[in-house]
Design a protein around this motif. Structure first.
Motif, short mmCIF file in Angstrom:
data_model
loop_
_atom_site.label_atom_id
_atom_site.label_comp_id
_atom_site.label_asym_id
_atom_site.label_seq_id
_atom_site.Cartn_x
_atom_site.Cartn_y
_atom_site.Cartn_z
N UNK A 167 8.56 3.96 14.82
CA UNK A 167 7.35 4.15 13.59
C UNK A 167 8.24 4.84 12.33
N UNK A 168 7.93 4.40 11.22
CA UNK A 168 8.56 4.73 9.96
C UNK A 168 7.39 5.36 8.84
N UNK A 169 7.17 6.60 8.72
CA UNK A 169 6.42 7.35 7.79
C UNK A 169 6.97 7.87 6.53
N UNK A 170 6.45 7.92 5.64
CA UNK A 170 6.94 8.36 4.47
C UNK A 170 6.05 9.55 3.67
N UNK A 171 6.84 10.56 3.18
CA UNK A 171 6.28 11.53 2.34
C UNK A 171 5.69 11.08 1.12
N UNK A 172 4.35 10.79 0.77
CA UNK A 172 3.70 10.60 -0.51
C UNK A 172 2.71 11.48 -0.70
N UNK A 173 2.55 12.11 -1.73
CA UNK A 173 1.61 13.03 -2.04
C UNK A 173 0.27 12.14 -2.67
N UNK A 174 0.31 11.08 -3.33
CA UNK A 174 -0.65 10.63 -3.95
C UNK A 174 -1.28 9.29 -3.31
N UNK A 175 -2.30 8.69 -3.86
CA UNK A 175 -2.41 7.16 -3.31
C UNK A 175 -1.60 6.37 -3.29
N UNK A 176 -1.03 6.06 -2.14
CA UNK A 176 0.37 5.41 -2.04
C UNK A 176 0.29 3.83 -2.20
N UNK A 177 -1.03 3.21 -2.60
CA UNK A 177 -1.11 1.95 -2.83
C UNK A 177 -0.68 1.58 -4.30
N UNK A 178 -0.96 2.59 -5.38
CA UNK A 178 -0.83 2.31 -6.55
C UNK A 178 0.04 3.26 -7.23
N UNK A 179 1.05 3.96 -6.56
CA UNK A 179 1.99 5.01 -7.17
C UNK A 179 3.10 4.54 -7.78
N UNK A 180 3.23 5.03 -9.13
CA UNK A 180 4.34 4.72 -9.74
C UNK A 180 5.28 5.95 -9.74
N UNK A 181 6.39 5.65 -9.41
CA UNK A 181 7.61 6.66 -9.53
C UNK A 181 8.74 6.16 -10.39
N UNK A 182 9.22 7.06 -11.36
CA UNK A 182 10.17 6.58 -12.19
C UNK A 182 10.17 5.34 -13.09
N UNK A 183 8.86 5.12 -13.37
CA UNK A 183 8.36 4.05 -14.30
C UNK A 183 8.41 2.61 -13.28
N UNK A 184 8.33 2.73 -12.15
CA UNK A 184 8.25 1.61 -11.23
C UNK A 184 7.17 1.57 -10.31
N UNK A 185 6.34 0.51 -9.95
CA UNK A 185 5.26 0.56 -9.19
C UNK A 185 6.04 0.50 -7.49
N UNK A 186 5.76 1.28 -6.79
CA UNK A 186 6.19 1.40 -5.56
C UNK A 186 5.56 0.36 -4.63
N UNK A 187 6.32 -0.42 -3.71
CA UNK A 187 5.80 -1.51 -2.77
C UNK A 187 5.89 -1.19 -1.22
N UNK A 188 5.97 0.17 -0.89
CA UNK A 188 6.14 0.25 0.56
C UNK A 188 5.16 0.23 1.38
N UNK A 189 3.94 -0.02 0.79
CA UNK A 189 2.63 -0.03 1.62
C UNK A 189 2.50 -1.85 1.49
N UNK A 190 3.17 -2.57 1.42
CA UNK A 190 2.99 -4.02 1.14
C UNK A 190 3.50 -4.68 2.47
N UNK A 191 4.00 -4.01 3.34
CA UNK A 191 4.60 -4.45 4.70
C UNK A 191 6.13 -4.47 4.87
N UNK A 192 6.53 -4.50 5.91
CA UNK A 192 7.97 -4.30 6.14
C UNK A 192 8.85 -3.23 5.71
#
Length: 610
Positions: free
Chosen positions: A379-404
């Motif tokens: 299993x792989x879990x990430x530290x994210x403090x906000x709603x991870x589905x729409x998180x923008x970090x450093x000007x980029x929308x993060x895609x870590x919840x989309x699979x893989x």
């Protein structure tokens, strides 16, 4: 912006308006229906904008008093934002209005707007695939251990390999504190002597508590007590033990039916590390010593050696160039890389520190390496403090919840909601909206795989956050266990340990001074989760009954759990027939009523189990 819904009705949570509910897979077809409540509505158009994609507007088909349209998520995985444009005739005059998300952007019943540019959009999360975490994780109970503060397992109480210039406490009741210089830098670290042997010796306690997964704070060599300033990724910190002891922990934990999750800190290293070597502690030529160092390119220097990128500007934590091929090779790609080396010992998986600071490419590569390791269902879990589905970090929308990439994230939004409800900052109704928003945004597989926590080493402990009121702490635990996700007990919370922000939230476990009543209630919840599949796999329906919050988990009409909480100081009467509008899918399965009425005592909960 206009008040009320006098023209049309649309509710993103109502499956007569949007089917299917919530997140979907890329390529799936979504069916939209908007109901006309005023005869002047002549036409409705669906407006869809794919995040970093194209905009599209399509007309809905009218049939009597409803307008409907099917729309395919045909631009691949990612976020789709949508609203509606209305053509309306009022008093003989043609108008244009817009229907979108409510101003609070929590989903549910829509709101009318006059100007398109003011419309708050609804979100649809489209994933590449259903990325289920393994059963052992999804159905488990996690115990989060800050290793130095848990238990010293040496027979004589001896501290293993004390650090140079360290402060060593001899009395476990002392509260931790930082010793800093005039610049605010920590110059001496304090230790209590917890180690891996101590965890091994407490495995019977943890098993009795109902724990099935141990999540350990970083265990690799580092100068600090928290170990997020890694000095050597391939060595257990001598204060905790050695590789042989760690293997013993893995093996013994397996005998007790437990998996181990390690904390992977791959965004930065310590200033005093084998790679940066800012203190000259190591025999290697570190990046600080020379531009010819094999590690020099691992860091970003603006002026060598003293000006360099560091995590949040903390000079003790120089940032790694994590997308550099040599760093990726060292961390996870190589056969003898950090992730593959430790995973071969039989880990259950990894929790990735500050996942927002690492690129999607890095996380995807790490996930692939984990899948290729000798682990059985990692299993792989990430530290994210906000709603991870729409998180923008450093000007980029993060895609870590989309699979893989990540199976789940640390569920800090749930933490915030629980505390806000129990401290009356959120009403029951507002709490339901906040919970439904997360249910709508997250893919179901991830919602059930997030780490639910009510305290961590980075937050105020739950007892302190709730004003030291044990009755409210019990309610917080009940919510953590009944909400979708994997419940995570931060060591000591289960026995009433208090603590303000870091470092006070890292007090030593109070062996011999436990709140037994609280511990017994937590243990009961942990065993319920093991025995009631509805708590780990069931559908999730939150609802409000006056000042009370209810949470229903169900698989079918025969397997369900219902929790109703009263955070107030007065007894509350609830009428369960009002459940119907919140749990129509559940009642449609055959359950007509649970109980006619109930009285919920102040700061208490009532629990119904099928």
């Amino acid at each position: 912006m206009t008040e009320g819904m006098e023209l049309v009705y649309y509710n993103s949570w109502d499956q007569s308006c949007k089917q299917p509910f919530g997140a979907s897979q890329a390529g799936e077809t979504i069916n939209f229906t908007v109901y006309r409540t005023h005869p002047g509505v002549r036409a409705i158009y669906l407006q869809v904008h794919k995040d970093y994609g194209t905009y599209e507007e399509v007309k809905l088909t009218q049939s009597e008093e409803q307008f409907s349209r099917s729309y395919q998520l045909n631009q691949g995985a990612g976020l789709y934002f949508y609203s509606f444009r209305l053509e309306v005739t009022l008093d003989g005059q043609d108008h244009q209005f817009f229907l979108g998300n409510h101003a609070d952007e929590l989903g549910g019943v829509g709101q009318l707007y006059v100007l398109n540019e003011e419309v708050r959009k609804y979100q649809i999360t489209a994933v590449e695939r259903d990325d289920l975490a393994p059963d052992w994780f999804r159905q488990g109970v996690v115990y989060h251990i800050f290793v130095d503060r848990f238990f010293n397992g040496t027979d004589d109480g001896r501290i293993l390999s004390p650090k140079r210039d360290a402060v060593i406490y001899t009395e476990g009741a002392e509260r931790p504190h930082y010793i800093k210089n005039e610049a605010g830098e920590i110059v001496r670290w304090d230790f209590y002597g917890g180690n891996l042997l101590g965890i091994i010796k407490k495995l019977p306690y943890l098993q009795e508590l109902g724990v099935t997964i141990l999540y350990l704070s970083p265990i690799f060599e580092a100068r600090s007590n928290h170990k997020y300033d890694t000095a050597d990724f391939l060595k257990i910190d001598p204060m905790f033990g050695d590789e042989e002891t760690f293997q013993q922990l893995i093996d013994h934990a397996d005998e007790f039916g437990m998996k181990i999750i390690l904390d992977g800190v791959f965004n930065h290293t310590g200033f005093d590390s084998r790679y940066f070597n800012g203190e000259g502690t190591y025999e290697t030529v570190g990046a600080y010593q020379s531009t010819e160092s094999p590690y020099y390119e691992w860091y970003d220097f603006s002026q060598h050696p003293d000006e360099f990128e560091s995590w949040w500007g903390i000079k003790d934590l120089p940032t790694l160039n994590s997308d550099l091929p040599s760093v990726r090779e060292f961390i996870f790609e190589g056969a003898e890389s950090v992730v593959r080396t430790w995973s071969r010992m039989g880990l259950g998986g990894w929790r990735i520190d500050v996942a927002d600071e690492l690129s999607d490419q890095f996380l995807a590569g790490l996930r692939q390496a984990l899948e290729e390791s000798a682990l059985d269902q990692p299993v792989l879990i990430g530290e994210v403090w906000e709603d991870a589905t729409n998180k923008i970090a450093y000007g980029k929308r993060r895609e870590y919840i989309l699979g893989n990439m990540l199976h789940g994230v640390m569920n800090y939004p749930f933490t915030d909601i629980i505390i806000a409800f129990l401290t009356s900052e959120l009403s029951a109704h507002s709490t339901v909206k906040a919970l439904m928003n997360l249910k709508e945004n997250y893919p179901s597989a991830m919602l059930h795989s997030n780490l639910n926590n009510i305290s961590t080493h980075d937050s105020v402990r739950i007892k302190t956050a709730l004003g030291e009121v044990t009755e409210l702490v019990k309610l917080a635990f009940s919510l953590m266990f009944v909400l979708p996700g994997v419940p995570t007990i931060y060591y000591g919370d289960e026995v009433g340990l208090s603590g303000e922000e870091d470092p006070d939230n890292r007090r030593p476990y109070p062996w011999g001074r436990e709140d037994i009543s609280l511990r017994d209630e937590v243990r009961e919840w942990a065993h319920r989760r093991t025995n009631l599949s509805a708590l780990s796999e069931g559908e999730f329906v939150p609802f409000a009954l006056g000042d009370c919050l209810g949470v229903l988990r169900y698989q079918n009409a025969e397997e369900w759990v219902l929790l109703v909480l009263n955070p107030t100081d007065v007894e509350q009467d609830v009428i369960f027939s009002e459940l119907e509008s919140f749990a129509h899918q559940f009642t449609a399965d055959g359950l007509e009523s649970i109980a006619p009425t109930a009285q919920v005592p102040p700061k208490r909960a009532i629990l119904y189990i099928s």
